[in-house]
Structures are given as structure tokens and as C-alpha cells.
Design a protein around this motif. Structure first.
Motif, PDB file in Angstrom:
ATOM      1  N   PHE A 151       0.722  -1.199  -0.047  1.00 55.07           N
ATOM      2  CA  PHE A 151      -0.005   0.143  -0.118  1.00 55.07           C
ATOM      3  C   PHE A 151       0.869   1.167  -0.115  1.00 55.07           C
ATOM      4  N   ILE A 152       2.100   1.299   0.824  1.00 53.05           N
ATOM      5  CA  ILE A 152       3.045   2.252   0.352  1.00 53.05           C
ATOM      6  C   ILE A 152       3.281   2.508  -1.059  1.00 53.05           C
ATOM      7  N   SER A 153       3.495   1.345  -1.918  1.00 51.31           N
ATOM      8  CA  SER A 153       3.641   1.445  -3.247  1.00 51.31           C
ATOM      9  C   SER A 153       2.668   2.109  -4.022  1.00 51.31           C
ATOM     10  N   LEU A 154       1.552   1.742  -3.594  1.00 57.58           N
ATOM     11  CA  LEU A 154       0.303   2.345  -4.152  1.00 57.58           C
ATOM     12  C   LEU A 154       0.094   3.913  -4.036  1.00 57.58           C
ATOM     13  N   GLY A 155       0.479   4.335  -2.955  1.00 61.06           N
ATOM     14  CA  GLY A 155       0.653   5.780  -2.699  1.00 61.06           C
ATOM     15  C   GLY A 155       1.614   6.515  -3.102  1.00 61.06           C
ATOM     16  N   LEU A 156       2.630   5.926  -3.354  1.00 61.24           N
ATOM     17  CA  LEU A 156       4.000   6.867  -4.060  1.00 61.24           C
ATOM     18  C   LEU A 156       3.395   7.623  -5.181  1.00 61.24           C
ATOM     19  N   PRO A 157       3.096   6.777  -6.330  1.00 66.22           N
ATOM     20  CA  PRO A 157       2.764   7.588  -7.470  1.00 66.22           C
ATOM     21  C   PRO A 157       1.575   8.540  -7.604  1.00 66.22           C
ATOM     22  N   ASP A 158       0.813   8.315  -6.563  1.00 67.54           N
ATOM     23  CA  ASP A 158      -0.565   9.304  -6.513  1.00 67.54           C
ATOM     24  C   ASP A 158      -0.217  10.711  -6.438  1.00 67.54           C
ATOM     25  N   SER A 159       0.658  11.091  -5.681  1.00 65.68           N
ATOM     26  CA  SER A 159       1.107  12.405  -5.285  1.00 65.68           C
ATOM     27  C   SER A 159       2.349  12.983  -6.230  1.00 65.68           C
ATOM     28  N   LEU A 160       2.881  11.989  -6.977  1.00 64.35           N
ATOM     29  CA  LEU A 160       3.943  12.582  -7.741  1.00 64.35           C
ATOM     30  C   LEU A 160       3.687  13.841  -8.790  1.00 64.35           C
ATOM     31  N   LEU A 161       2.678  13.325  -9.789  1.00 65.93           N
ATOM     32  CA  LEU A 161       2.310  14.386 -10.837  1.00 65.93           C
ATOM     33  C   LEU A 161       2.025  15.698 -10.221  1.00 65.93           C
ATOM     34  N   GLY A 162       1.145  15.725  -9.194  1.00 67.72           N
ATOM     35  CA  GLY A 162       0.824  17.094  -8.614  1.00 67.72           C
ATOM     36  C   GLY A 162       2.151  17.987  -7.986  1.00 67.72           C
ATOM     37  N   ALA A 163       3.015  17.199  -7.587  1.00 71.62           N
ATOM     38  CA  ALA A 163       4.184  17.710  -7.043  1.00 71.62           C
ATOM     39  C   ALA A 163       5.210  18.003  -8.047  1.00 71.62           C
ATOM     40  N   ALA A 164       5.109  17.621  -9.127  1.00 70.98           N
ATOM     41  CA  ALA A 164       6.298  17.603 -10.260  1.00 70.98           C
ATOM     42  C   ALA A 164       5.760  18.559 -11.436  1.00 70.98           C
ATOM     43  N   TRP A 165       4.247  18.922 -11.543  1.00 68.96           N
ATOM     44  CA  TRP A 165       3.712  19.458 -12.739  1.00 68.96           C
ATOM     45  C   TRP A 165       4.094  20.994 -12.774  1.00 68.96           C
ATOM     46  N   PRO A 166       4.499  21.751 -11.681  1.00 67.14           N
ATOM     47  CA  PRO A 166       4.925  23.024 -12.004  1.00 67.14           C
ATOM     48  C   PRO A 166       6.082  23.009 -12.953  1.00 67.14           C
ATOM     49  N   TRP A 203      -0.906   3.658   2.865  1.00 63.77           N
ATOM     50  CA  TRP A 203      -1.047   4.580   1.674  1.00 63.77           C
ATOM     51  C   TRP A 203      -0.838   6.046   1.809  1.00 63.77           C
ATOM     52  N   GLY A 204      -0.665   6.543   2.943  1.00 69.39           N
ATOM     53  CA  GLY A 204      -0.562   7.961   3.114  1.00 69.39           C
ATOM     54  C   GLY A 204       0.979   8.134   3.405  1.00 69.39           C
ATOM     55  N   VAL A 205       1.683   6.919   3.884  1.00 69.58           N
ATOM     56  CA  VAL A 205       3.096   7.168   4.085  1.00 69.58           C
ATOM     57  C   VAL A 205       3.756   7.156   2.575  1.00 69.58           C
ATOM     58  N   GLY A 206       3.320   6.342   1.691  1.00 70.40           N
ATOM     59  CA  GLY A 206       3.710   6.391   0.365  1.00 70.40           C
ATOM     60  C   GLY A 206       3.329   7.757  -0.373  1.00 70.40           C
ATOM     61  N   ALA A 207       2.112   8.334  -0.016  1.00 69.70           N
ATOM     62  CA  ALA A 207       1.603   9.608  -0.593  1.00 69.70           C
ATOM     63  C   ALA A 207       2.494  10.690   0.083  1.00 69.70           C
ATOM     64  N   THR A 208       2.995  10.731   1.140  1.00 63.90           N
ATOM     65  CA  THR A 208       3.842  11.721   1.613  1.00 63.90           C
ATOM     66  C   THR A 208       5.229  11.435   1.256  1.00 63.90           C
ATOM     67  N   LEU A 209       5.939  10.392   0.919  1.00 63.54           N
ATOM     68  CA  LEU A 209       7.331  10.273   0.539  1.00 63.54           C
ATOM     69  C   LEU A 209       7.398  10.586  -0.787  1.00 63.54           C
ATOM     70  N   GLY A 210       6.257  10.539  -1.882  1.00 62.75           N
ATOM     71  CA  GLY A 210       6.190  10.978  -3.164  1.00 62.75           C
ATOM     72  C   GLY A 210       6.860  12.397  -3.362  1.00 62.75           C
ATOM     73  N   PRO A 211       5.987  13.440  -2.628  1.00 62.54           N
ATOM     74  CA  PRO A 211       6.454  14.846  -3.049  1.00 62.54           C
ATOM     75  C   PRO A 211       7.694  15.170  -2.341  1.00 62.54           C
ATOM     76  N   ILE A 212       8.066  14.421  -0.877  1.00 59.57           N
ATOM     77  CA  ILE A 212       9.353  14.890  -0.569  1.00 59.57           C
ATOM     78  C   ILE A 212      10.460  14.299  -1.425  1.00 59.57           C
ATOM     79  N   ILE A 213      10.342  13.309  -2.026  1.00 61.15           N
ATOM     80  CA  ILE A 213      11.406  12.723  -2.959  1.00 61.15           C
ATOM     81  C   ILE A 213      11.714  13.859  -4.226  1.00 61.15           C
ATOM     82  N   MET A 214      10.326  13.933  -4.550  1.00 64.47           N
ATOM     83  CA  MET A 214      10.286  14.970  -5.789  1.00 64.47           C
ATOM     84  C   MET A 214      10.920  16.303  -5.516  1.00 64.47           C
ATOM     85  N   ALA A 215      10.554  16.798  -4.267  1.00 63.41           N
ATOM     86  CA  ALA A 215      11.060  18.103  -3.871  1.00 63.41           C
ATOM     87  C   ALA A 215      12.427  18.086  -3.724  1.00 63.41           C
TER      88      ALA A 215
END
Length: 412
Positions: free
Chosen positions: A13-28, A133-145
Motif C-alpha cells: 500500500f506504500i507503493s500504491l501511494g507513492l505515484p499518487d502524489s508525484l504528478l501534482g508535485a512535479a507538474w509546475p 498509503w499515506g506514507v507512500g503519498a507523503t514520501l512521493g512529494p518529498i522525493i520529488m522536492a
């Protein structure tokens, strides 16, 4: 063995959350690299969510034929391959093509693991599952940032997440034989446990009763649609709002979006303990009121730091709503129809994720991204309204059923 295996499910479920937040964080940053229109992120998100809807609708048949373990393995492999392809995409067309397997894989994992945990583990594990899932969704923008601020590139962020996904695929390959073994063990234990209290409407239904014929279901479906719409809209457009409307740097905005997901994560971890003493209905109401308060901070003409604080507050409020609504389904509508209604709820929830974020992108393209906080406030308020209407209806129905039962017993 069951506890260790549950940790593997949490990792999935961490892996499920990771990609969910990447696009929004990277889109700018991605928008500039591809010279793409602002609303294109909404269309990409719609493709991903549409794939998720399709795979979740057919997941029941696929899971029965191949089993949860194999479906989870193949789905994670699909998402890993899609994430690997995104940074090598030379155009928006290739980005859209990569979005297809990303959505298909996510939907199968989500439906399969939710059903598996609901069938084989205690109720409080549902909140903790969505916490991971939230752990993955939290890590996504941190990694991208991190990569945006240090190397000024979003591509390495996607590559890093793809590597994490492939590592999970390796773990799933080695643990594949455990899925059926644990399921059989938990099934034997479940047969020895007492059956939980039926929902109030069980006595009024037969096996042929269709879910949409049950009163109150439509109100519940609207609540699910609005919840996932709010959650996904903030994840996709939160960074763009603070970059364009509040003049916050892209890396700082991505970090605050990660704080939003951290609020969801921490809230769901705590909810798992709170459910032992507080009802789902109270948690749902408290979460909706908290989310509405946080969204109000985004609307008010406050300094950027106060507005930014609204994101994690909204996340904390959203935390208990989704898992508690899922767990409340048998209580609301009875166990006979709970599984069918659960499928409808998840499909409608994905529909909210599919339609509401692109709708905001379309509206913002004709006006301004500054409508973002108003959009969130109206959606959160509507979610609270429909949820409370459902509570009133269920309370009235329960009173009527109790009165009818007392009259029948008195007549006997």
C-alpha cells in the motif's frame, strides 16, 4: 507469520501511494519542460483515474481466477514499468500512454488489498492499511522536492520511485506462496469467531435486492465521490496554487503538499487506535468538520504560512473519513449487500478522483488557479451535508424499524 505478512501488505500500500502524489508535485516543472497547457495535468490525472476505475470494476473476476498475490505482483510490475517510462517520455502523448498502465495497476492493487484485509484481518487494520498509503503519498512529494531543489529536475524523482516499486516487486515474488497459506489460516480462525451484529436493513432485503434499490445508498455514494474529489484535487493542484497564486517556490510547495499527505498518514495511524472507543460515525463527522476548517484557512486572505498550514489540517481531517465510511458499510446497509455496495462505493470514489481535479483545471484555465480554495471549501461542505443527511435518514429508519418490531412483538 500473519503479522509479518501483514507488513508486506502494508508495503504494497506504500507503493500504491507513492505515484499518487508525484504528478501534482512535479507538474509546475514538468509543464515548463513540455511546454504544456496548464490543464494538461488534469487530463493526465483523468487517464490514470479512468484506468483505476476500469481495473477496479473487473478486479473481482480477476482476483477470483488468479488470486490476490498474483494480481498484486503483476499490478505492481505494471506501475513500476509505467513510472520508469514517464521520465523517458519525449512528448505528452508518451506521458498519456504511460498513464494507462499506471492507473490499471493501481486499481487492481487497491481493490484486491482492501478486500483481502477486510476478509482476513480485524477492522482497525483498515485504517492502518490506508495509513500506509499515506506514507507512500507523503514520501512521493518529498522525493520529488529533493530532486527539484538540488538538481532542478523532476525525472530523477520518477526514476527513484520506479526503483522502489521494482524492489517491492522482488519482495512480492519471494512471498507469493504465503498469500494463499495465510488466507486459509485466517479463514479457519474466522470460522471460530462470533458473527458481528447485522445492519438494521438486513431484515428488509433478499439476495435479489439490488444495491441501488436500498434507501440511503445514493447519499453514501455522493459522500464517497466528494471525499475522493477533495483529496485528489488538493494533491494535484495544491502545488500549482501556491506557486502561481502565493508565489511560493516549486520545491517549497511540493514539501507542503507532502505535509498534507503526512496529515492523512498520521491521522489514519491514530484512527486505528481511536476506533476501539469512538464510533465510525463520530470520527467521520469530526474529520469532515476539521477538513472544512483547514479549507477555510486556504480561502481567507492570510499570510502564506497560515494558508500553507491549511493543507496538513485538511489532511488530518480527511484521514478517518474514507476508511471509516468503508468499515461502516455493513452497519449502514446490512451484511447481505455490503460487498456489492462496497464495490459501488469504490467505483464512485474513483469517479470523483477522475472528474473533480480535471474540472478544477478546466475552470482555472478559463479564470485563475485562485479559485482552488473556494472549490475545496464548497466540495468539503457538500460532503458534510450529504453525510449528515445520510445519518438523519439512517437514524429515522432505525427508529421506524424498532417501533415496528415492538408493535409486532406486542401483537404476538
Amino acid at each position: 507469520m500473519a503479522t509479518l505478512f501483514l507488513l508486506i501488505i502494508y508495503l504494497a500500500f506504500i507503493s500504491l501511494g507513492l505515484p499518487d502524489s508525484l504528478l501534482g508535485a512535479a507538474w509546475p516543472v514538468m509543464q515548463v519542460d513540455y511546454d504544456a497547457p496548464f490543464e494538461m495535468a488534469g487530463w493526465l490525472f483523468m487517464i490514470i483515474a479512468a484506468g483505476t476505475i476500469v481495473s477496479s470494476l473487473v478486479s473481482g473476476t480477476i482476483l477470483r481466477r488468479f488470486g490476490t498475490g498474483k494480481v498484486t505482483l503483476v499490478s505492481c510490475l505494471m506501475t513500476a514499468g509505467a513510472l520508469l517510462g514517464i521520465p523517458f517520455s519525449s512528448s505528452l502523448v508518451w506521458l498519456a500512454l504511460c498513464a494507462v498502465p499506471l492507473g490499471l495497476g493501481a486499481g487492481a492493487v487497491d481493490s484486491g488489498l482492501n478486500h483481502y484485509v477486510a476478509a482476513h484481518y480485524k477492522a482497525h487494520h483498515m485504517s492502518w492499511l490506508h495509513c500506509f498509503w499515506g506514507v507512500g503519498a507523503t514520501l512521493g512529494p518529498i522525493i520529488m522536492a529533493q530532486f527539484i531543489s538540488e538538481q532542478n529536475t523532476w525525472k530523477h524523482g520518477y526514476l527513484t520511485v520506479a526503483c522502489i516499486q521494482f524492489a517491492l516487486v522482488v519482495i512480492l515474488i519471494f512471498t507469493l506462496p504465503l498469500w494463499e497459506r495465510v488466507a486459509k489460516t485466517n479463514k479457519r480462525v474466522a470460522q471460530l469467531e462470533p458473527v458481528e451484529n447485522e445492519g438494521y436493513s438486513d431484515g428488509n432485503m433478499t439476495e435479489s435486492t439490488k444495491p441501488m434499490q436500498i434507501k440511503g445508498v445514493k447519499l453514501a455514494l455522493i459522500s464517497f465521490l466528494l471525499y475522493c474529489g477533495v483529496e485528489a484535487t488538493i494533491g494535484l493542484w495544491g502545488s500549482s496554487f501556491f506557486v502561481d497564486a502565493k508565489q511560493i517556490s516549486a520545491s517549497d510547495a511540493a514539501k507542503w503538499v507532502s505535509f498534507y499527505y503526512a496529515g492523512i498518514t498520521v491521522g489514519r495511524f491514530l484512527t486505528g487506535f481511536i476506533t476501539f472507543s469512538v464510533s465510525n460515525r463520530v470520527l467521520i463527522r469530526a474529520g469532515q468538520l476539521t477538513a472544512l476548517f483547514g479549507a477555510t484557512l486556504l480561502v481567507l486572505p492570510l499570510p502564506p504560512n497560515f494558508s500553507l498550514a491549511g493543507l496538513p489540517i485538511v489532511g488530518l481531517g480527511l484521514a478517518p473519513i474514507y476508511p471509516c465510511m468503508l468499515h461502516e458499510t455493513p452497519v449502514r446497509f446490512g451484511r447481505k449487500q455490503a460487498q456489492s455496495i462496497m464495490g459501488f462505493q469504490m467505483a464512485v470514489a474513483y469517479t470523483g478522483s477522475t472528474l473533480m481535479p480535471p474540472l478544477l483545471g478546466l475552470l482555472a484555465s478559463y479564470s485563475t488557479i485562485e479559485i482552488f480554495p473556494f472549490y475545496i471549501v464548497v466540495s468539503a461542505a457538500a460532503m458534510l451535508l450529504f453525510s449528515e443527511r445520510l445519518n438523519v435518514f439512517l437514524k429515522r429508519a432505525h427508529i421506524e424499524q424498532t417501533t415496528t418490531s415492538d408493535v409486532n412483538q406486542g401483537g404476538a
